[in-house]
Design a protein around this motif. Structure first.
Motif, PDB file in Angstrom:
ATOM      1  N   ARG A  33       0.823  -1.216   0.000  1.00  0.00           N
ATOM      2  CA  ARG A  33       0.000   0.000   0.000  1.00  0.00           C
ATOM      3  C   ARG A  33       0.850   1.255   0.000  1.00  0.00           C
ATOM      4  O   ARG A  33       0.586   2.187  -0.751  1.00  0.00           O
ATOM      5  CB  ARG A  33      -0.945  -0.008   1.197  1.00  0.00           C
ATOM      6  N   VAL A  34       1.870   1.303   0.840  1.00  0.00           N
ATOM      7  CA  VAL A  34       2.737   2.484   0.887  1.00  0.00           C
ATOM      8  C   VAL A  34       3.553   2.582  -0.398  1.00  0.00           C
ATOM      9  O   VAL A  34       3.706   3.668  -0.967  1.00  0.00           O
ATOM     10  CB  VAL A  34       3.653   2.455   2.129  1.00  0.00           C
ATOM     11  N   TRP A  35       4.074   1.475  -0.887  1.00  0.00           N
ATOM     12  CA  TRP A  35       4.835   1.467  -2.134  1.00  0.00           C
ATOM     13  C   TRP A  35       3.975   1.992  -3.278  1.00  0.00           C
ATOM     14  O   TRP A  35       4.401   2.838  -4.059  1.00  0.00           O
ATOM     15  CB  TRP A  35       5.318   0.046  -2.427  1.00  0.00           C
ATOM     16  N   TRP A  36       2.748   1.496  -3.365  1.00  0.00           N
ATOM     17  CA  TRP A  36       1.839   1.916  -4.426  1.00  0.00           C
ATOM     18  C   TRP A  36       1.528   3.407  -4.326  1.00  0.00           C
ATOM     19  O   TRP A  36       1.480   4.116  -5.340  1.00  0.00           O
ATOM     20  CB  TRP A  36       0.552   1.094  -4.368  1.00  0.00           C
ATOM     21  N   LEU A  37       1.310   3.911  -3.124  1.00  0.00           N
ATOM     22  CA  LEU A  37       1.029   5.335  -2.934  1.00  0.00           C
ATOM     23  C   LEU A  37       2.193   6.188  -3.435  1.00  0.00           C
ATOM     24  O   LEU A  37       1.991   7.142  -4.184  1.00  0.00           O
ATOM     25  CB  LEU A  37       0.742   5.643  -1.465  1.00  0.00           C
ATOM     26  N   LEU A  38       3.405   5.833  -3.043  1.00  0.00           N
ATOM     27  CA  LEU A  38       4.580   6.586  -3.494  1.00  0.00           C
ATOM     28  C   LEU A  38       4.704   6.555  -5.015  1.00  0.00           C
ATOM     29  O   LEU A  38       4.999   7.577  -5.644  1.00  0.00           O
ATOM     30  CB  LEU A  38       5.845   6.040  -2.840  1.00  0.00           C
ATOM     31  N   ALA A  90      11.221   8.828  10.883  1.00  0.00           N
ATOM     32  CA  ALA A  90      10.949   7.433  10.510  1.00  0.00           C
ATOM     33  C   ALA A  90       9.490   7.137  10.833  1.00  0.00           C
ATOM     34  O   ALA A  90       9.086   7.191  11.990  1.00  0.00           O
ATOM     35  CB  ALA A  90      11.871   6.484  11.256  1.00  0.00           C
ATOM     36  N   LEU A  91       8.722   6.848   9.799  1.00  0.00           N
ATOM     37  CA  LEU A  91       7.296   6.555   9.966  1.00  0.00           C
ATOM     38  C   LEU A  91       7.096   5.051   9.887  1.00  0.00           C
ATOM     39  O   LEU A  91       7.520   4.417   8.928  1.00  0.00           O
ATOM     40  CB  LEU A  91       6.494   7.263   8.885  1.00  0.00           C
ATOM     41  N   ARG A  92       6.438   4.494  10.892  1.00  0.00           N
ATOM     42  CA  ARG A  92       6.291   3.048  10.990  1.00  0.00           C
ATOM     43  C   ARG A  92       4.839   2.592  10.923  1.00  0.00           C
ATOM     44  O   ARG A  92       4.510   1.508  11.365  1.00  0.00           O
ATOM     45  CB  ARG A  92       6.926   2.564  12.292  1.00  0.00           C
ATOM     46  N   ASP A  93       4.010   3.433  10.378  1.00  0.00           N
ATOM     47  CA  ASP A  93       2.590   3.116  10.302  1.00  0.00           C
ATOM     48  C   ASP A  93       2.065   3.583   8.947  1.00  0.00           C
ATOM     49  O   ASP A  93       2.395   4.682   8.497  1.00  0.00           O
ATOM     50  CB  ASP A  93       1.850   3.827  11.434  1.00  0.00           C
ATOM     51  N   ALA A 107       0.054   6.875   9.166  1.00  0.00           N
ATOM     52  CA  ALA A 107       0.952   8.007   9.443  1.00  0.00           C
ATOM     53  C   ALA A 107       1.759   8.365   8.196  1.00  0.00           C
ATOM     54  O   ALA A 107       1.971   9.546   7.899  1.00  0.00           O
ATOM     55  CB  ALA A 107       1.884   7.674  10.596  1.00  0.00           C
ATOM     56  N   THR A 108       2.175   7.361   7.456  1.00  0.00           N
ATOM     57  CA  THR A 108       2.915   7.602   6.225  1.00  0.00           C
ATOM     58  C   THR A 108       2.037   8.316   5.206  1.00  0.00           C
ATOM     59  O   THR A 108       2.468   9.286   4.578  1.00  0.00           O
ATOM     60  CB  THR A 108       3.408   6.269   5.631  1.00  0.00           C
ATOM     61  N   THR A 109       0.807   7.881   5.078  1.00  0.00           N
ATOM     62  CA  THR A 109      -0.133   8.517   4.156  1.00  0.00           C
ATOM     63  C   THR A 109      -0.362   9.967   4.530  1.00  0.00           C
ATOM     64  O   THR A 109      -0.327  10.857   3.682  1.00  0.00           O
ATOM     65  CB  THR A 109      -1.467   7.741   4.146  1.00  0.00           C
ATOM     66  N   ASP A 110      -0.570  10.230   5.808  1.00  0.00           N
ATOM     67  CA  ASP A 110      -0.771  11.608   6.278  1.00  0.00           C
ATOM     68  C   ASP A 110       0.474  12.454   6.000  1.00  0.00           C
ATOM     69  O   ASP A 110       0.372  13.598   5.582  1.00  0.00           O
ATOM     70  CB  ASP A 110      -1.087  11.641   7.769  1.00  0.00           C
ATOM     71  N   HIS A 111       1.629  11.898   6.242  1.00  0.00           N
ATOM     72  CA  HIS A 111       2.894  12.615   6.033  1.00  0.00           C
ATOM     73  C   HIS A 111       3.089  12.992   4.569  1.00  0.00           C
ATOM     74  O   HIS A 111       3.510  14.092   4.259  1.00  0.00           O
ATOM     75  CB  HIS A 111       4.071  11.757   6.512  1.00  0.00           C
ATOM     76  N   LEU A 112       2.758  12.071   3.686  1.00  0.00           N
ATOM     77  CA  LEU A 112       2.939  12.336   2.255  1.00  0.00           C
ATOM     78  C   LEU A 112       1.921  13.342   1.751  1.00  0.00           C
ATOM     79  O   LEU A 112       2.171  14.111   0.879  1.00  0.00           O
ATOM     80  CB  LEU A 112       2.842  11.040   1.461  1.00  0.00           C
TER      81      LEU A 112
END
Length: 73
Positions: free
Chosen positions: A16-21, A62-65, A68-73
């Motif tokens: 999910r995070v890879w795809w978002l980036l 360092a985002l581990r969730d 949280a990563t989605t919000d940060h991006l």
């Protein structure tokens, strides 16, 4: 940015995070920690206290969730 993930076919949270980036065109370096190996937990503990992926490292954050990563991006 550095994204540390597990195997994309075993870790949907990593995917999910890879795809978002990828979808927003954000440049990042991808490091894959193979899941299921005898030393996987030891490797992940060096990266994250929870020994879980994904981890997104952006400068000194360092985002581990995934949320949280989605919000940060």
């Amino acid at each position: 940015m550095q994204l540390i993930i597990g195997n994309k076919n075993y870790s949907s949270w990593s995917l999910r995070v890879w795809w978002l980036l990828k979808s927003i065109g954000m440049p990042f370096n991808e490091d894959i920690v193979p899941l299921g190996n005898p030393d996987t937990r030891a490797v992940l503990l060096q990266i994250s206290p929870a020994a879980k992926v994904p981890v997104l490292i952006n400068e000194d954050v360092a985002l581990r969730d995934t949320l949280a990563t989605t919000d940060h991006l």
